[in-house]
Structure formats: structure tokens, C-alpha cells
Write an enzyme that holds these catalytic residues in place. Structure first.
Site, PDB file in Angstrom:
ATOM      1  N   ASP A 153       0.800  -1.224   0.000  1.00  0.00           N
ATOM      2  CA  ASP A 153       0.000   0.000   0.000  1.00  0.00           C
ATOM      3  C   ASP A 153       0.830   1.270   0.000  1.00  0.00           C
ATOM      4  OD1 ASP A 153      -2.618  -1.084  -0.082  1.00  0.00           O
ATOM      5  OD2 ASP A 153      -2.462  -1.639   2.027  1.00  0.00           O
ATOM      6  N   ASP A 200      -6.297  -5.176  -5.781  1.00  0.00           N
ATOM      7  CA  ASP A 200      -5.993  -3.774  -5.476  1.00  0.00           C
ATOM      8  C   ASP A 200      -4.552  -3.421  -5.845  1.00  0.00           C
ATOM      9  OD1 ASP A 200      -7.714  -5.280  -3.728  1.00  0.00           O
ATOM     10  OD2 ASP A 200      -7.979  -3.537  -2.442  1.00  0.00           O
TER      11      ASP A 200
END
Length: 406
Positions: free
Chosen positions: A120, A178
């Protein structure tokens, strides 16, 4: 005296006329984009108010069920979206206060450059520092970006052919859809820092995900778990959707956006074809609502226990819109993607989804879903919904050549 009064009136008329022209340019009235003007003005107002309430490094993430704001510390995966939203809003409005605040909220995330336990960092750094450098060209933003991308690339396993997403103990080597979004950070860094290996890593990850994340209808799993030593697929799951075989809405959006972005960066035809197939799955889905803002999972009807809890996901809609706008510029028949994205943006800019000034704890959009099955962030604003909504508005303005003023 009469002459002086006449000159004053003329100057006043010129000033008023100039201000009206500026407002008309922002509103895009010459193109009939009144909804666009409302969206931009509301977004800028909300964000300006938010910067006076929130502290850099403690960024607004969502609203808790009790009405309080859920704050994202610098270690939270969503922490880069708020400063990124400020940068996009500045581009849309040329509001210098937004630019100043964007810099403050970005620099407060400097310690993210040392985080190594998640993919992330792409969301966290590229959405904040990446936009900051793109807009300002200030090299002070580069060291954090250079450190962060090195940590992201270090999570790549050549045997698997993909970047490890999570370090949660119950997975072996999890890769989530993602993760496609963070490949842009690698593509950009490959050029900026003269590291071609980053492009190789991004391409390998995209190809591995294309092979193992997608079903025959081009819907995707959320998580694919691998054996780190052999690269063998151990499991295909949908951690945030209804079932393992369901089409979690935001997951489909990540895939669409990701492959459109990969093609834009590489011109590899297989990435373009993948993006077009995913777009077709989304745009032609029989359960897409008329306003084109999907519920949190396209297959929610298959689960009786959650059918009564089928809120819309504005975050998925915003990502889809931004991805389709990117795709529309890459193909000859791009108008169908542009038109669909425009419909989404008009829906998100309606009173149903766009917050009224001073409401919604200064978030821009309402009605998003984080992780419904875990009773987390259901029917609430989300900072990444706002981020991709603003990105989509910016892309739309560029494509439609809307004059944003000076």
C-alpha cells in the site's frame, strides 16, 4: 465629476464582467457542464473546511457509525488519499490555500518511506508525494518517493511473478487485485529514477494477475494466495465480497483501472484487451443500477443474508469512472467509455451522492462501502472515493477541454 463617475462605473462593469467570465469558465457554461461546476465548487469548499479541522498526519478516512470521524494515521493504507485530493482540487480550482495545505498534509507523511510490510505504499506515497511532485516539480518530494518505491519493489517474488500484498499470518503469499493500482508508482519510478527493473516488475505482476485473478467472464477474485517457493496457486478468494466466486464491485474497478493504466504506460496490447474485457463486464452487467453506481458486490443477490444490506459503493463508481476515462483516450471507439464515465460522474455529482456544503464531516461523496462483511465502513464516506472522484473530474475536464480558469 461626471467624467470621473463615468470612469468608475466603467471600471466596475469591467471588473464584474471579468469575474462573471471567470465563473463561467469554471462552470464550463459554454459546454453545458453546470453539474461539473457544482461538483468542483462543492469539493473545494469541503476540502478547504477540512484542512482547518484535521491535523496533518491524522487524515480523515471515513465516518464511524456514531457520527465521529475515523482518522487515518500515517501508517494507514488510506493516508495518502486526503493530501492527494487536495492536490487534485488545487488543479481544478487554482486555489492557493488548497495548494499550501496539500503541501503540509503531504510532508506530514514522510515516515511512510520507511514502511516495508505492505504494498500500500503505492497508495500512501504516490497519491500524495507523486501528485505533489507532478504538480510542483519540487525535488524535495523525490527522496520519499525513491525510498518508498524501493520498498515496494522489494516485495516482488520472481518465482511467483508478483508483489506480495499483505503480511497477514493466515496467508501464504497473498496478492490482491488492489495491487494493480500500485504498479503506476513503479512505472513512473522506472523513468524518474532510471530503474528499468521497476517496469519489469510491474509488467510481470500485471501478467501474473491477468492469468490467475480473472474468471472466464473477466470478473476477478479479490485475493490469490500463492506458494512462495513454487509459485503455485493455493487458493482464489474474495475476502471483501459476498462469496469467493462473487464479483466484489471495487475489485472489478481496481482491475479495470489497473490494466488501462498499464497499457497507457507500456502500450502492450494484452493489457489494453484486458481493460476492454473488464470494462465490458462492468458496463454490460445486468445488475448495474440505472445510475451506474454499483452496489458493493454485483452478486449480492446470491446471498440471502445480505440482500437487505446492499448499499451502493460510490468508491467503486469513482474508480470505474476514472479508469474508463483513461481507457477512452487509448482506443478509437473511446466515446462509449467517455459517455459511460460521464453518466457516473453526473450521478455522483447529484444530491444523492454529493454532500451539501458543511455536511458529511467535510467529505465530498456519500454512500461508499469499505468491508461490509466485517461491519467496517458501510454506507459511509471514504477518502479514496473522494480522491478518485476528483481524479475523474480532472480527467474529464482535460478530455472535454473545460476551461478551469486561472
Amino acid at each position: 465629476m461626471y467624467y470621473n463617475n463615468r470612469i468608475s462605473r466603467m471600471l466596475l462593469c469591467i471588473l464584474v464582467f471579468s469575474q462573471l467570465n471567470s465563473l463561467r469558465a469554471l462552470a464550463g457554461e459554454n459546454k453545458g457542464e453546470e453539474w461539473f461546476s457544482k461538483a468542483v465548487k462543492t469539493s473545494a469548499y469541503q476540502l478547504n473546511k477540512a484542512t482547518a479541522v484535521y491535523t496533518p498526519g491524522q487524515n480523515p478516512r471515513s465516518i464511524n457509525p456514531n457520527g465521529s470521524v475515523r482518522v487515518a494515521p500515517y501508517t494507514d493504507w488510506t493516508t495518502g488519499f486526503f493530501p492527494g485530493s487536495l492536490w487534485y482540487a488545487y488543479e481544478l480550482t487554482h486555489d492557493n490555500n488548497l495548494k499550501q495545505q496539500a503541501g503540509k498534509f503531504t510532508l506530514a507523511l514522510d515516515s511512510v518511506r520507511y514502511i516495508k510490510n505492505t504494498h500500500d505504499v503505492g497508495f500512501m506515497l504516490f497519491c500524495s508525494y507523486g501528485n505533489a511532485f507532478r504538480i510542483t516539480k519540487d525535488k524535495a518530494y523525490l527522496p520519499a518517493l525513491k525510498d518508498g518505491v524501493a520498498n515496494l519493489a522489494a516485495r516482488f517474488n520472481p518465482k511467483v511473478g508478483a508483489i506480495r500484498s499483505w503480511d497477514f499470518s493466515w496467508w501464504h503469499y497473498p496478492v490482491i487485485i488492489d495491487n494493480m493500482m500500485n504498479l503506476e508508482y513503479l512505472y513512473w519510478s522506472a523513468k524518474e529514477f532510471k530503474q528499468p527493473k521497476y517496469t519489469d516488475i510491474a509488467n510481470a505482476h500485471a501478467l501474473t494477475s491477468m492469468k490467475n485473478h480473472f474468471r472466464k467472464d473477466y470478473s476477478s477474485y479479490h485475493v490469490v494466495d500463492y506458494d512462495a517457493k513454487t509459485g503455485k496457486v493455493l487458493a482464489q478468494r474474495t475476502h471483501q465480497g459476498v462469496t469467493d466466486e462473487s464479483a466484489w464491485a471495487r475489485g472489478q474497478a481496481w482491475g479495470l483501472y489497473g490494466y488501462a493504466m498499464c497499457y497507457a504506460n507500456t502500450k502492450k496490447p494484452e493489457f489494453l484487451e484486458q481493460a476492454k474485457h473488464i470494462a465490458a463486464f462492468i458496463m454490460n452487467h445486468p445488475r448495474m443500477p440505472k445510475d451506474k453506481v454499483p452496489v458493493w458486490d454485483f452478486d449480492v443477490h446470491n446471498a440471502v443474508d445480505v440482500e437487505e444490506k446492499a448499499p451502493r459503493d460510490a468508491s467503486a463508481a469513482a474508480v470505474i469512472a476514472s479508469g474508463l476515462l483513461e481507457l477512452s483516450t487509448q482506443v478509437k471507439d473511446g466515446k462509449k467509455y467517455l459517455d459511460y464515465a460521464e453518466d457516473i460522474l453526473k450521478s455522483l455529482s447529484s444530491d444523492e451522492y454529493l454532500a451539501k456544503p458543511d455536511e458529511n464531516q467535510y467529505f465530498i461523496l456519500k454512500h461508499s462501502v469499505g468491508a461490509l462483511l466485517y461491519n467496517s465502513e458501510t454506507d459511509t464516506p471514504l477518502n479514496y472515493a473522494d480522491y478518485y472522484y476528483l481524479e475523474a473530474l480532472k480527467r474529464y475536464a482535460e478530455i472535454k477541454k473545460i476551461n478551469l480558469g486561472n
